[in-house]
Motif scaffolding. Structure first.
Motif, PDB file in Angstrom:
ATOM      1  N   THR A  49       0.861  -1.182   0.000  1.00 35.53           N
ATOM      2  CA  THR A  49       0.000   0.000   0.000  1.00 35.53           C
ATOM      3  C   THR A  49       0.894   1.229   0.000  1.00 35.53           C
ATOM      4  OG1 THR A  49      -1.670  -1.196   1.248  1.00 35.53           O
ATOM      5  CG2 THR A  49      -1.844   1.189   1.238  1.00 35.53           C
ATOM      6  N   LEU A  50       0.944   1.909  -1.138  1.00 43.21           N
ATOM      7  CA  LEU A  50       1.860   3.035  -1.270  1.00 43.21           C
ATOM      8  C   LEU A  50       1.271   4.345  -0.746  1.00 43.21           C
ATOM      9  CD1 LEU A  50       3.253   2.198  -4.809  1.00 43.21           C
ATOM     10  CD2 LEU A  50       4.207   1.620  -2.566  1.00 43.21           C
ATOM     11  N   PHE A  51      -0.056   4.422  -0.670  1.00 37.18           N
ATOM     12  CA  PHE A  51      -0.714   5.650  -0.239  1.00 37.18           C
ATOM     13  C   PHE A  51      -1.934   5.285   0.596  1.00 37.18           C
ATOM     14  CE2 PHE A  51      -4.213   8.638  -0.910  1.00 37.18           C
ATOM     15  CZ  PHE A  51      -3.648   9.812  -0.440  1.00 37.18           C
ATOM     16  N   MET A  52      -2.128   5.988   1.711  1.00 37.46           N
ATOM     17  CA  MET A  52      -3.327   5.817   2.521  1.00 37.46           C
ATOM     18  C   MET A  52      -3.822   7.183   2.941  1.00 37.46           C
ATOM     19  SD  MET A  52      -4.183   3.860   6.156  1.00 37.46           S
ATOM     20  CE  MET A  52      -2.604   3.161   6.225  1.00 37.46           C
ATOM     21  N   ASP A  53      -5.094   7.479   2.628  1.00 39.45           N
ATOM     22  CA  ASP A  53      -5.661   8.741   3.080  1.00 39.45           C
ATOM     23  C   ASP A  53      -6.499   8.500   4.334  1.00 39.45           C
ATOM     24  OD1 ASP A  53      -8.098   7.717   2.214  1.00 39.45           O
ATOM     25  OD2 ASP A  53      -8.414   9.212   0.653  1.00 39.45           O
ATOM     26  N   VAL A  54      -7.257   9.471   4.735  1.00 41.68           N
ATOM     27  CA  VAL A  54      -8.023   9.391   5.974  1.00 41.68           C
ATOM     28  C   VAL A  54      -9.043   8.247   5.943  1.00 41.68           C
ATOM     29  CG1 VAL A  54      -9.796  11.063   5.345  1.00 41.68           C
ATOM     30  CG2 VAL A  54      -9.132  10.798   7.739  1.00 41.68           C
ATOM     31  N   ALA A  55      -9.534   7.862   4.774  1.00 44.51           N
ATOM     32  CA  ALA A  55     -10.476   6.745   4.685  1.00 44.51           C
ATOM     33  C   ALA A  55      -9.824   5.448   5.151  1.00 44.51           C
ATOM     34  CB  ALA A  55     -10.981   6.588   3.252  1.00 44.51           C
ATOM     35  N   GLY A  56      -8.578   5.231   4.789  1.00 45.02           N
ATOM     36  CA  GLY A  56      -7.851   4.054   5.257  1.00 45.02           C
ATOM     37  C   GLY A  56      -7.655   4.089   6.757  1.00 45.02           C
ATOM     38  N   HIS A  57      -7.379   5.253   7.281  1.00 39.30           N
ATOM     39  CA  HIS A  57      -7.218   5.415   8.724  1.00 39.30           C
ATOM     40  C   HIS A  57      -8.520   5.066   9.443  1.00 39.30           C
ATOM     41  CE1 HIS A  57      -6.944   7.601  12.563  1.00 39.30           C
ATOM     42  NE2 HIS A  57      -5.668   7.280  12.476  1.00 39.30           N
ATOM     43  N   HIS A  58      -9.647   5.519   8.908  1.00 46.58           N
ATOM     44  CA  HIS A  58     -10.943   5.207   9.508  1.00 46.58           C
ATOM     45  C   HIS A  58     -11.244   3.713   9.445  1.00 46.58           C
ATOM     46  CE1 HIS A  58     -12.448   9.124  10.590  1.00 46.58           C
ATOM     47  NE2 HIS A  58     -11.998   9.596   9.448  1.00 46.58           N
ATOM     48  N   LEU A  59     -10.849   3.066   8.368  1.00 52.95           N
ATOM     49  CA  LEU A  59     -11.065   1.624   8.257  1.00 52.95           C
ATOM     50  C   LEU A  59     -10.320   0.881   9.359  1.00 52.95           C
ATOM     51  CD1 LEU A  59     -12.077  -0.895   6.611  1.00 52.95           C
ATOM     52  CD2 LEU A  59      -9.798  -0.883   5.608  1.00 52.95           C
ATOM     53  N   LEU A  60      -9.089   1.279   9.591  1.00 55.17           N
ATOM     54  CA  LEU A  60      -8.257   0.567  10.562  1.00 55.17           C
ATOM     55  C   LEU A  60      -8.566   0.930  12.012  1.00 55.17           C
ATOM     56  CD1 LEU A  60      -4.838   0.816   8.715  1.00 55.17           C
ATOM     57  CD2 LEU A  60      -6.394  -1.135   8.785  1.00 55.17           C
ATOM     58  N   PHE A  61      -8.896   2.202  12.261  1.00 54.98           N
ATOM     59  CA  PHE A  61      -8.979   2.665  13.647  1.00 54.98           C
ATOM     60  C   PHE A  61     -10.280   3.349  14.034  1.00 54.98           C
ATOM     61  CE2 PHE A  61      -4.530   2.980  12.247  1.00 54.98           C
ATOM     62  CZ  PHE A  61      -4.006   1.985  13.052  1.00 54.98           C
ATOM     63  N   GLY A  62     -11.139   3.631  13.062  1.00 51.73           N
ATOM     64  CA  GLY A  62     -12.310   4.444  13.366  1.00 51.73           C
ATOM     65  C   GLY A  62     -13.625   3.710  13.294  1.00 51.73           C
ATOM     66  N   SER A  63     -14.654   4.476  13.034  1.00 46.80           N
ATOM     67  CA  SER A  63     -16.013   3.947  13.039  1.00 46.80           C
ATOM     68  C   SER A  63     -16.249   2.929  11.929  1.00 46.80           C
ATOM     69  CB  SER A  63     -17.012   5.096  12.901  1.00 46.80           C
ATOM     70  OG  SER A  63     -16.777   5.785  11.696  1.00 46.80           O
TER      71      SER A  63
END
Length: 77
Positions: A49-63
């Motif tokens: 995974t070369l790029f992760m935006d806030v959507a990826g962050h939400h998938l891993l840690f958020g709602s």
């Protein structure tokens, strides 16, 4: 986005290949949500995974994170 899932007993790595962004979020969420109930240890292998935006962050840690009250989710850079 290409997603590889390999199940082994109660542990499963999910390996996305490509950008982890808003467009990839539905496929990634579906890959995690469709795991069988006996899988209690999910690892996101992010080596490809070369790029992760806030959507990826939400998938891993958020709602948007998969419901894993009895399980464990980890990431691997």
């Amino acid at each position: 986005m290409n997603i590889t899932t390999v199940m082994s007993s109660t542990s499963t790595p999910i390996t996305p290949r490509g950008d982890m962004d808003h467009d990839a979020l539905p496929s990634l969420g579906a890959a995690a949500e469709t795991l069988p109930a006996h899988v209690t240890d999910l690892t996101w292998d992010l080596r490809h995974t070369l790029f992760m935006d806030v959507a990826g962050h939400h998938l891993l840690f958020g709602s948007a994170a998969p419901d894993g009250a009895d399980g464990r989710t980890t990431g691997r850079p």
